[in-house]
Design a protein around this motif. Sequence first.
Motif, PDB file in Angstrom:
ATOM      1  N   SER A 255       0.730  -1.129  -0.038  1.00  0.00           N
ATOM      2  CA  SER A 255       0.161   0.054  -0.033  1.00  0.00           C
ATOM      3  C   SER A 255       0.840   1.172   0.072  1.00  0.00           C
ATOM      4  CB  SER A 255      -0.949  -0.124   1.186  1.00  0.00           C
ATOM      5  OG  SER A 255      -0.269   0.008   2.385  1.00  0.00           O
ATOM      6  N   ASN A 256       0.245   2.340  -0.243  1.00  0.00           N
ATOM      7  CA  ASN A 256       0.955   3.694  -0.191  1.00  0.00           C
ATOM      8  C   ASN A 256       0.500   4.613   0.913  1.00  0.00           C
ATOM      9  OD1 ASN A 256      -1.393   5.013  -1.957  1.00  0.00           O
ATOM     10  ND2 ASN A 256      -0.225   3.239  -3.319  1.00  0.00           N
ATOM     11  N   SER A 257       1.168   5.406   1.606  1.00  0.00           N
ATOM     12  CA  SER A 257       0.508   6.143   2.830  1.00  0.00           C
ATOM     13  C   SER A 257       1.027   7.747   2.361  1.00  0.00           C
ATOM     14  CB  SER A 257       1.131   5.713   4.026  1.00  0.00           C
ATOM     15  OG  SER A 257       0.959   4.311   4.228  1.00  0.00           O
ATOM     16  N   LEU A 258       0.300   8.444   2.745  1.00  0.00           N
ATOM     17  CA  LEU A 258       0.677   9.991   2.653  1.00  0.00           C
ATOM     18  C   LEU A 258       0.482  10.531   4.051  1.00  0.00           C
ATOM     19  CD1 LEU A 258       1.131  12.428   0.849  1.00  0.00           C
ATOM     20  CD2 LEU A 258      -1.279  12.840   0.847  1.00  0.00           C
ATOM     21  N   VAL A 259       1.619  11.085   4.429  1.00  0.00           N
ATOM     22  CA  VAL A 259       1.890  11.568   5.798  1.00  0.00           C
ATOM     23  C   VAL A 259       1.904  13.252   5.523  1.00  0.00           C
ATOM     24  CG1 VAL A 259       3.165  11.903   7.790  1.00  0.00           C
ATOM     25  CG2 VAL A 259       3.145   9.538   6.585  1.00  0.00           C
ATOM     26  N   THR A 260       0.723  13.842   5.697  1.00  0.00           N
ATOM     27  CA  THR A 260       0.611  15.549   5.850  1.00  0.00           C
ATOM     28  C   THR A 260       0.836  16.185   6.949  1.00  0.00           C
ATOM     29  OG1 THR A 260      -1.716  15.774   6.069  1.00  0.00           O
ATOM     30  CG2 THR A 260      -1.014  15.022   3.781  1.00  0.00           C
ATOM     31  N   GLY A 261       1.254  17.287   6.932  1.00  0.00           N
ATOM     32  CA  GLY A 261       1.323  18.088   8.200  1.00  0.00           C
ATOM     33  C   GLY A 261       2.205  19.384   7.721  1.00  0.00           C
ATOM     34  N   GLU A 262       1.999  20.271   8.868  1.00  0.00           N
ATOM     35  CA  GLU A 262       2.636  21.587   8.775  1.00  0.00           C
ATOM     36  C   GLU A 262       4.399  21.298   9.062  1.00  0.00           C
ATOM     37  OE1 GLU A 262       0.956  24.279  11.416  1.00  0.00           O
ATOM     38  OE2 GLU A 262      -1.004  24.473  10.279  1.00  0.00           O
ATOM     39  N   SER A 263       5.099  22.348   8.708  1.00  0.00           N
ATOM     40  CA  SER A 263       6.551  22.183   8.961  1.00  0.00           C
ATOM     41  C   SER A 263       6.748  21.999  10.440  1.00  0.00           C
ATOM     42  CB  SER A 263       7.227  23.498   8.439  1.00  0.00           C
ATOM     43  OG  SER A 263       8.293  23.371   8.653  1.00  0.00           O
ATOM     44  N   GLY A 264       7.512  21.240  10.969  1.00  0.00           N
ATOM     45  CA  GLY A 264       7.758  20.700  12.302  1.00  0.00           C
ATOM     46  C   GLY A 264       6.970  19.695  12.932  1.00  0.00           C
TER      47      GLY A 264
END
Length: 446
Positions: A255-264
């Motif tokens: 599977s493929n995962s996307l990890v998102t979030g702001e800088s830091g």
Amino acid sequence: MNRFPSTVAGLDDILRGGLFEGGVYILEGPPGVGKTTLANQMAYNHASAGHKTLYVTMLAESHARMVQHMSHQTFFRKAAVNAFVFYVSGYRELENEGLKGVLSLLRSELARSGATLLVVDGLVVSAQGIDEGVRQFVHELQSLVTAMSCTCLVLTTGRGNALSAEQTMVDGIFSFEDQLFKGRAERLVQVRKFRGSEVVRGQHSFCITNEGLQFFPRLESMPLLHGELADAGSVPLGIHEIDAALGGRGVWEGSNSLVTGESGSGKTLMGYRFAAASTPEAPGLLLIAAPETKAGACHLAGRFDIGLERASQCGGLRIETLGQSDESLDEMGHKILRLVDEARARRLVLDSVAALADTRAFQDRGYRFLGRLLMELRRRAVTALFTLDPAEISLASGTPLAPGLAALFDNVLVLEAPRDVGASRQLAVRKMRGRHGEATVIPLRG
């Protein structure tokens, strides 16, 4: 009809097998775009297979100077000059006798050399009322190469539409150009006409290195290969709290995962932990984007007791850079798949998607490109983790694409940095392949 492979990386993929023997093909584009280098590259590749090329130039430049320029290319072989690659000037014949004189020269030199590849470099026709003569020249050129069982490349700048009248008579037209993007020049080719078979249509990027030209067919336009693997197991993400909240199994293999979030928020460290779990038995590939370096990544990981360097030294992890030079979108896409295949990687981390977004083509083709890239990784049973900062990708691509990209991934994880002193990070599982129910929020230590 027999094929005539160019043996130039990527070009035969665009042509679905190469040129055709006995065909006449026009390569048009501005000076410096790579036409002469491509023709010489094909000539010396042809020589390596024991075949001969007649290279006729209409330019005033001496052959010695052209050979001197080509001598720095890895495909060049000095021993092939005048043995398999014959350079002849047609400048005097063109000046004194016109195109008829050039045809006579070609006829005699082809008979003498026995060449099966003919290159006519620098055919520029700008005089008024010359169209009929040009049409006659191309017609007789086609008859000549057919009789001689020879394939012909005609290199021209195409200025002033000098060749527009007879272009419908040739077997193929390749248009080369440079396009600027944020001050960077990207080289592009389009097959405007090709007789005998289908080709991969549209524009394709290419680069020029010491090895010559290398073409990168648009990733989403390449033939689909079946054989996607079914779910075979699970792969831990390497962070105890997350794996425990997911039932101890992590994510589905392949599977493929996307990890998102702001800088830091911790996206990079999460990716490093996943990459550091690679082993020689289940190798991994970590791709880091500018301005990060291999040494910097290992140093940062070491500060948090993440064994990137250890995994690399034991042969379990390969660390490479992406997008740190003027690489096009498709160049990076083909590079990712090549590195995955070379490393036989079972897991992949790309930190971050912004490296792909900072390209000329991403705004128009980003969704289709990324969707095809993920499909290719899934077909290879590679468990992939991509990081994404919405603000960074919007700045790189010039458009807020981040929310829509999440739909392409099997798993979507959102990291949130602590808002208050003493608060902890948390991760929201917004989407998980094979898992039903509402989003899960997982508090993280540190």
